[in-house]
Motif scaffolding. Structure first.
Motif, PDB file in Angstrom:
ATOM      1  N   ALA A  35      -4.048  -6.855 -13.518  1.00 43.41           N
ATOM      2  CA  ALA A  35      -2.897  -5.950 -13.527  1.00 43.41           C
ATOM      3  C   ALA A  35      -1.748  -6.529 -12.724  1.00 43.41           C
ATOM      4  O   ALA A  35      -0.635  -6.026 -12.774  1.00 43.41           O
ATOM      5  CB  ALA A  35      -3.288  -4.589 -12.959  1.00 43.41           C
ATOM      6  N   THR A  36      -2.004  -7.592 -11.964  1.00 42.18           N
ATOM      7  CA  THR A  36      -0.959  -8.216 -11.172  1.00 42.18           C
ATOM      8  C   THR A  36      -1.020  -9.714 -11.412  1.00 42.18           C
ATOM      9  O   THR A  36      -2.102 -10.282 -11.533  1.00 42.18           O
ATOM     10  CB  THR A  36      -1.115  -7.845  -9.678  1.00 42.18           C
ATOM     11  OG1 THR A  36      -0.034  -8.416  -8.942  1.00 42.18           O
ATOM     12  CG2 THR A  36      -2.427  -8.315  -9.101  1.00 42.18           C
ATOM     13  N   ARG A  77       1.865  -4.807   0.048  1.00 35.91           N
ATOM     14  CA  ARG A  77       1.635  -3.930  -1.099  1.00 35.91           C
ATOM     15  C   ARG A  77       1.608  -2.464  -0.677  1.00 35.91           C
ATOM     16  O   ARG A  77       1.220  -2.141   0.433  1.00 35.91           O
ATOM     17  CB  ARG A  77       0.339  -4.319  -1.804  1.00 35.91           C
ATOM     18  CG  ARG A  77       0.526  -5.645  -2.503  1.00 35.91           C
ATOM     19  CD  ARG A  77      -0.637  -6.047  -3.353  1.00 35.91           C
ATOM     20  NE  ARG A  77      -0.193  -7.099  -4.244  1.00 35.91           N
ATOM     21  CZ  ARG A  77      -0.202  -7.026  -5.563  1.00 35.91           C
ATOM     22  NH1 ARG A  77      -0.663  -5.955  -6.156  1.00 35.91           N
ATOM     23  NH2 ARG A  77       0.253  -8.021  -6.290  1.00 35.91           N
ATOM     24  N   MET A  90      -0.726   0.592  -7.758  1.00 37.72           N
ATOM     25  CA  MET A  90      -0.182  -0.290  -6.744  1.00 37.72           C
ATOM     26  C   MET A  90       1.237  -0.706  -7.105  1.00 37.72           C
ATOM     27  O   MET A  90       1.585  -0.775  -8.281  1.00 37.72           O
ATOM     28  CB  MET A  90      -1.082  -1.522  -6.663  1.00 37.72           C
ATOM     29  CG  MET A  90      -0.902  -2.369  -5.440  1.00 37.72           C
ATOM     30  SD  MET A  90      -1.060  -1.465  -3.902  1.00 37.72           S
ATOM     31  CE  MET A  90      -2.823  -1.165  -3.844  1.00 37.72           C
ATOM     32  N   CYS A 127      -7.536  -9.290  -8.213  1.00 35.48           N
ATOM     33  CA  CYS A 127      -7.398  -8.154  -9.128  1.00 35.48           C
ATOM     34  C   CYS A 127      -8.418  -8.266 -10.263  1.00 35.48           C
ATOM     35  O   CYS A 127      -8.449  -9.239 -10.998  1.00 35.48           O
ATOM     36  CB  CYS A 127      -5.993  -8.086  -9.698  1.00 35.48           C
ATOM     37  SG  CYS A 127      -5.796  -6.690 -10.828  1.00 35.48           S
ATOM     38  N   PRO A 128      -9.268  -7.257 -10.432  1.00 31.64           N
ATOM     39  CA  PRO A 128     -10.335  -7.359 -11.427  1.00 31.64           C
ATOM     40  C   PRO A 128      -9.860  -7.195 -12.868  1.00 31.64           C
ATOM     41  O   PRO A 128     -10.610  -7.499 -13.791  1.00 31.64           O
ATOM     42  CB  PRO A 128     -11.282  -6.216 -11.055  1.00 31.64           C
ATOM     43  CG  PRO A 128     -10.415  -5.217 -10.372  1.00 31.64           C
ATOM     44  CD  PRO A 128      -9.341  -5.994  -9.672  1.00 31.64           C
ATOM     45  N   VAL A 129      -8.631  -6.698 -13.064  1.00 27.76           N
ATOM     46  CA  VAL A 129      -8.190  -6.421 -14.437  1.00 27.76           C
ATOM     47  C   VAL A 129      -6.890  -7.141 -14.797  1.00 27.76           C
ATOM     48  O   VAL A 129      -6.255  -6.794 -15.798  1.00 27.76           O
ATOM     49  CB  VAL A 129      -8.018  -4.895 -14.653  1.00 27.76           C
ATOM     50  CG1 VAL A 129      -9.351  -4.179 -14.563  1.00 27.76           C
ATOM     51  CG2 VAL A 129      -7.023  -4.305 -13.672  1.00 27.76           C
ATOM     52  N   CYS A 155      -2.788  -1.079 -13.899  1.00 28.22           N
ATOM     53  CA  CYS A 155      -3.511  -1.069 -12.624  1.00 28.22           C
ATOM     54  C   CYS A 155      -4.477   0.109 -12.566  1.00 28.22           C
ATOM     55  O   CYS A 155      -4.128   1.229 -12.924  1.00 28.22           O
ATOM     56  CB  CYS A 155      -2.496  -0.983 -11.487  1.00 28.22           C
ATOM     57  SG  CYS A 155      -3.186  -0.560  -9.892  1.00 28.22           S
ATOM     58  N   ILE A 156      -5.714  -0.151 -12.122  1.00 29.12           N
ATOM     59  CA  ILE A 156      -6.707   0.924 -12.041  1.00 29.12           C
ATOM     60  C   ILE A 156      -6.760   1.532 -10.639  1.00 29.12           C
ATOM     61  O   ILE A 156      -7.542   2.448 -10.397  1.00 29.12           O
ATOM     62  CB  ILE A 156      -8.120   0.430 -12.435  1.00 29.12           C
ATOM     63  CG1 ILE A 156      -8.576  -0.720 -11.536  1.00 29.12           C
ATOM     64  CG2 ILE A 156      -8.136   0.006 -13.895  1.00 29.12           C
ATOM     65  CD1 ILE A 156     -10.018  -1.131 -11.770  1.00 29.12           C
ATOM     66  N   GLY A 157      -5.961   1.000  -9.737  1.00 33.17           N
ATOM     67  CA  GLY A 157      -5.871   1.618  -8.412  1.00 33.17           C
ATOM     68  C   GLY A 157      -7.043   1.357  -7.495  1.00 33.17           C
ATOM     69  O   GLY A 157      -7.400   2.210  -6.686  1.00 33.17           O
ATOM     70  N   CYS A 158      -7.650   0.149  -7.586  1.00 28.39           N
ATOM     71  CA  CYS A 158      -8.798  -0.138  -6.722  1.00 28.39           C
ATOM     72  C   CYS A 158      -8.379  -0.580  -5.319  1.00 28.39           C
ATOM     73  O   CYS A 158      -9.180  -0.587  -4.410  1.00 28.39           O
ATOM     74  CB  CYS A 158      -9.677  -1.205  -7.349  1.00 28.39           C
ATOM     75  SG  CYS A 158      -8.888  -2.826  -7.471  1.00 28.39           S
ATOM     76  N   ARG A 159      -7.123  -0.991  -5.182  1.00 31.71           N
ATOM     77  CA  ARG A 159      -6.546  -1.385  -3.888  1.00 31.71           C
ATOM     78  C   ARG A 159      -7.190  -2.632  -3.278  1.00 31.71           C
ATOM     79  O   ARG A 159      -7.105  -2.861  -2.085  1.00 31.71           O
ATOM     80  CB  ARG A 159      -6.577  -0.216  -2.900  1.00 31.71           C
ATOM     81  CG  ARG A 159      -5.936   1.043  -3.457  1.00 31.71           C
ATOM     82  CD  ARG A 159      -5.863   2.153  -2.478  1.00 31.71           C
ATOM     83  NE  ARG A 159      -7.143   2.555  -1.939  1.00 31.71           N
ATOM     84  CZ  ARG A 159      -8.120   3.128  -2.640  1.00 31.71           C
ATOM     85  NH1 ARG A 159      -7.964   3.379  -3.922  1.00 31.71           N
ATOM     86  NH2 ARG A 159      -9.253   3.451  -2.064  1.00 31.71           N
ATOM     87  N   CYS A 182      -6.190  -5.625  -4.014  1.00 37.67           N
ATOM     88  CA  CYS A 182      -5.070  -6.515  -3.717  1.00 37.67           C
ATOM     89  C   CYS A 182      -4.425  -6.152  -2.388  1.00 37.67           C
ATOM     90  O   CYS A 182      -3.950  -7.026  -1.667  1.00 37.67           O
ATOM     91  CB  CYS A 182      -4.048  -6.475  -4.840  1.00 37.67           C
ATOM     92  SG  CYS A 182      -3.447  -4.824  -5.209  1.00 37.67           S
TER      93      CYS A 182
HETATM   94  S1  SF4 Z   1      -4.937  -1.999  -7.125  1.00 38.22           S
HETATM   95 FE1  SF4 Z   1      -4.345  -4.152  -7.136  1.00 38.22          FE
HETATM   96  S2  SF4 Z   1      -6.262  -5.244  -7.480  1.00 38.22           S
HETATM   97 FE2  SF4 Z   1      -6.622  -3.113  -8.111  1.00 38.22          FE
HETATM   98  S3  SF4 Z   1      -6.114  -3.055 -10.277  1.00 38.22           S
HETATM   99 FE3  SF4 Z   1      -4.238  -2.511  -9.206  1.00 38.22          FE
HETATM  100  S4  SF4 Z   1      -3.139  -4.444  -8.980  1.00 38.22           S
HETATM  101 FE4  SF4 Z   1      -5.251  -4.964  -9.489  1.00 38.22          FE
END
Ligand code: SF4
Ligand code: SF4
Lengths: 304, 412
Positions: free
Chosen positions: A175-176, A206, A237, A171-173, A191-195, A197
């Motif tokens: 968020a998890t 997930r 996510m 996870c780049p931010v 979470c920025i929703g990059c998926r 993870c």
């Molecule tokens: S989608 Fe997953 S990897 Fe991307 S920001 Fe959200 S929790 Fe982190």
């Protein structure tokens, strides 16, 4: 001389007109975004990471989430912040000898966690497996016949709450992350929703909110926590949290309560008198995809 | 020592205004071209806005195949950006003077490709409004653990380096001065190493995932580089020919020949690595080969990628044959067809052929296929159009000035 100046200024004018037109057209094309931004609100936009908020700040956020639920879903809900307890490390075990593949656990998860009704989402997938084979390639998660079928056994899979979770690493931010009691959680508001993870998890544990979940007001589970079953925003996510809003208060996960065969065992790994410790000590236990080094906290066993 | 007259405070804004003027000045063809691109970009922008408002359910992606056309294109254009450096190496490491005159074209290509790469990431985000969470110090930058943060660093770094080099060279030409090598040669050297790191990091993004056997191979990064060094030159050769036709910029013949010579090698290396991977997968078989089997032959009736990958194989083989027979390379039309073929072939192989099978079968071995939706195609076309607009404008600004300079005044 003046002619050429004339030419230049006419050109400039034309160019300016062209640029203005282009810019206006782009603004029009992007109009749907403007609506979303309007709805968003500065407070939500600037909200801090869960672990950086003071109790007072968090309090404001919890009330806002309740108000949002009322506004968007017509449901009166109560959202809490439930923290891990000292001296508790959660573990889960599942008896493959008695699981009959009825998927009541998946259904209970669906309702407990306020999943989208339209897609019938759940954190649990139950694989129908060929007896005598451990090859998931010959499993089937979408069966729709009476169970149990002869010659088959059933393997429910959900988040393994890995001790070395690849989803957290990627996870780049941030968020998890993994909580002190071993539960891997997501800050749905960070979470920025990059998926990434979702791509990294080896257990298909997930779920992404491809759109805002639809739930009728009377079906919303009002007992919610910030890090677990509150209704998730679109574009973020989510995952199984071992029902932390229940289990951190001494109750059992919804999937366990729903299981008609008693295949599921949940408890504190640090408590020597717990049932889960007994299972780990006395049964032949294994974890999924051990070779990946994820070190799951979700164990499978057979009766013999 | 600067006099008031040539203070940068005065001349730089003038330079920018001049650049803006020449970027927007042109003949009918130019306006038609830019209008067409704007139209496509508008369609893409609207499609993206709709996706943001209504949710990513509008795409063909799912929890099983969580990355699709956007990330496929992202991977490809990162390669294109890295491939742009293939002009820099001969120009500066081997002091190829003819190459020196056109090397800026490669750097401008890198800039356009990087902007596209960043856009492809943005349109793939479920919550673009939270983009700032990714900004170091303000957000929570999960560095150095997350490979995605490394990618953010190398992509933006590479963009800045190239902007600096191009901006500096063009500005100096505008001032009529000889560029000072101390201000750009070190950056050119850094950019060579950086280009390689950009594509390596992108490969590690996938290669580092233990749960995805199709990607979890050490060959991924070398393969990425090989294919980048195929597409970059292919695009550049085509581009130089266009530049030669539609501008008065003098494009010497030898850079084109050098690039083709480079491609002769890289095309073979690329094909060889694909072959090595296919061999490992199919000779041993077993669970690790299932994604490859799905990709090349389909599985349980699911054959979504089979036509894609075989067209890629055919295009790459055709391109390789043309490149390797010198007599054929001299036939410009045939050469161009081959270059387009290679470009498209690698686009498939590094895009859909690499990203999608990573998800099929899923980690629980389910087979759920993916087909890009119309929205995804629109957004993708929009970003390509925008990239071409950037490239056109950049070339338009840079080339006239680069040409006015005395030849070889900027020996590195
Ligand atoms: S989608 Fe997953 S990897 Fe991307 S920001 Fe959200 S929790 Fe982190
Ligand atoms: S099972 Fe997947 S989601 Fe759960 S902790 Fe492990 S990697 Fe993360």
């Amino acid at each position: 001389m003046s002619e050429s100046q004339d030419f230049v200024s006419r050109r400039t004018m034309l160019k300016t007109a062209g640029a203005t037109l282009g810019a206006a057209a782009f603004a029009r094309a992007l109009a749907p975004v403007a609506e979303v931004v309007e709805e968003l609100g500065a407070e939500e936009f600037l909200q801090k990471h869960y672990r950086e908020m003071t109790p007072a700040e968090l309090e404001v956020v919890l009330r806002r989430i309740e108000a949002d639920a009322l506004e968007n879903y017509g449901a009166e809900v109560h959202v809490r912040d439930v923290r891990p307890r000292e001296g508790v490390q959660f573990g889960y075990a599942l008896n493959l000898s008695v699981c009959i593949g009825c998927r009541r656990c998946a259904d209970a998860c669906h309702r407990e966690n306020n999943h989208d009704r339209r897609t019938n989402q759940s954190y649990i997938r139950v694989l129908e497996m060929q007896q005598g084979s451990f090859d998931m390639e010959h499993g089937d998660a979408t069966y729709d016949h009476a169970v149990p079928q002869p010659g088959k056994y059933y393997m429910p899979v959900q988040c393994q709450q890995c001790d070395n979770p690849p989803c957290v690493d990627v996870c780049p931010v941030e968020a998890t992350w993994k909580e002190r009691d071993g539960i891997v959680v997501v800050d749905y508001d960070w979470c920025i929703g990059c998926r990434y993870c979702e791509a990294a998890c080896p257990y298909h544990a997930r779920r992404f909110n491809w759109e805002a979940p639809e739930i009728p007001a009377e079906e919303v589970n009002p007992d919610q926590a910030y890090l677990s079953n509150r209704i998730r925003p679109q574009g973020v996510m989510e995952k199984c949290t071992f029902c932390l809003h229940r289990t951190r208060e001494g109750r059992l996960p919804a999937c366990l309560e729903a299981c008609p065969t008693g295949a599921r065992v949940f408890g504190n790994l640090l408590d020597p008198s717990s049932e889960i410790r007994w299972v780990l000590a006395n049964k032949r236990v294994f974890v999924l995809k051990e070779e990946l080094g994820t070190r799951p906290r979700f164990f499978y066993f057979f009766d013999e | 020592m600067q006099t008031k007259a040539d203070s940068h405070w005065v001349s730089y804004p003038r330079f920018l205004a001049r650049a803006l003027w020449s970027a927007t000045d042109g003949g009918v063809t130019f306006y038609a071209w830019m209008t067409g691109l704007t139209a496509i970009a508008l369609v893409g922008a609207h499609a993206w806005a709709t996706q943001v408002a209504q949710g990513m359910a509008l795409t063909g992606m799912s929890d099983h195949v969580s990355w699709g056309l956007y990330i496929a294109n992202f991977t490809f254009v990162v390669g294109l950006a890295a491939g742009g450096v293939m002009m820099v190496i001969p120009a500066y490491l081997y002091r190829d003077h003819d190459m020196h005159d056109v090397v800026i074209v490669g750097e401008l290509l890198a800039i356009a490709a990087l902007i596209m790469a960043l856009l492809f990431v943005v349109v793939d985000l479920g919550r673009p409004d939270r983009f700032w969470h990714l900004i170091p110090l303000i957000g929570r930058f999960h560095w150095p653990i997350s490979m995605l943060t490394w990618d953010v660093v190398v992509l933006n770094g590479y963009l800045l380096i190239n902007l600096h080099i191009c901006g500096y060279l063009v500005y100096m030409r505008y001032l009529g001065r000889t560029p000072d090598p101390r201000w750009y040669v070190p950056f050119v050297m850094i950019s060579i190493a950086w280009a390689i790191s950009v594509h390596t990091v992108t490969a590690f993004l996938y290669g580092g995932l233990g749960g995805r056997p199709f990607w979890n191979t050490a060959l991924l990064a070398p393969r990425f580089l090989a294919s980048a060094f195929v597409t970059g030159p292919a695009f550049l050769v085509l581009l130089l020919q266009i530049v030669r036709r539609v501008t008065t910029f003098r494009v010497p013949e030898s850079p084109i020949r050098t690039l083709i010579a480079v491609m002769r090698v890289t095309v073979l290396v690329n094909l060889f690595m694909v072959f090595a991977e296919v061999f490992t997968a199919f000779y041993t078989g077993g669970a690790h080969a299932t994604a490859a089997r799905y990709l090349y032959f389909g599985m349980h009736g699911a054959t979504g990628l089979v036509p894609w990958i075989w067209s890629a194989v055919a295009l790459n083989l055709f391109g390789a044959v043309v490149l390797l027979v010198p007599a054929l390379t001299r036939r410009t039309a045939l050469l161009d067809v081959a270059l387009v073929g290679i470009f498209v072939g690698v686009w498939i192989e590094k895009g859909m052929g690499l990203i999608i099978p990573g998800f099929i079968p899923s980690t629980l071995h389910e087979i759920v296929e993916y087909v890009p939706s119309l929205i995804e195609w629109r957004v993708t076309a929009g970003i390509w159009a925008l990239g071409l607009m950037v490239l056109t404008i950049a070339l338009k600004v840079a080339l006239p000035w680069m040409q006015t300079a005395p030849a070889h005044s900027h020996d590195g």
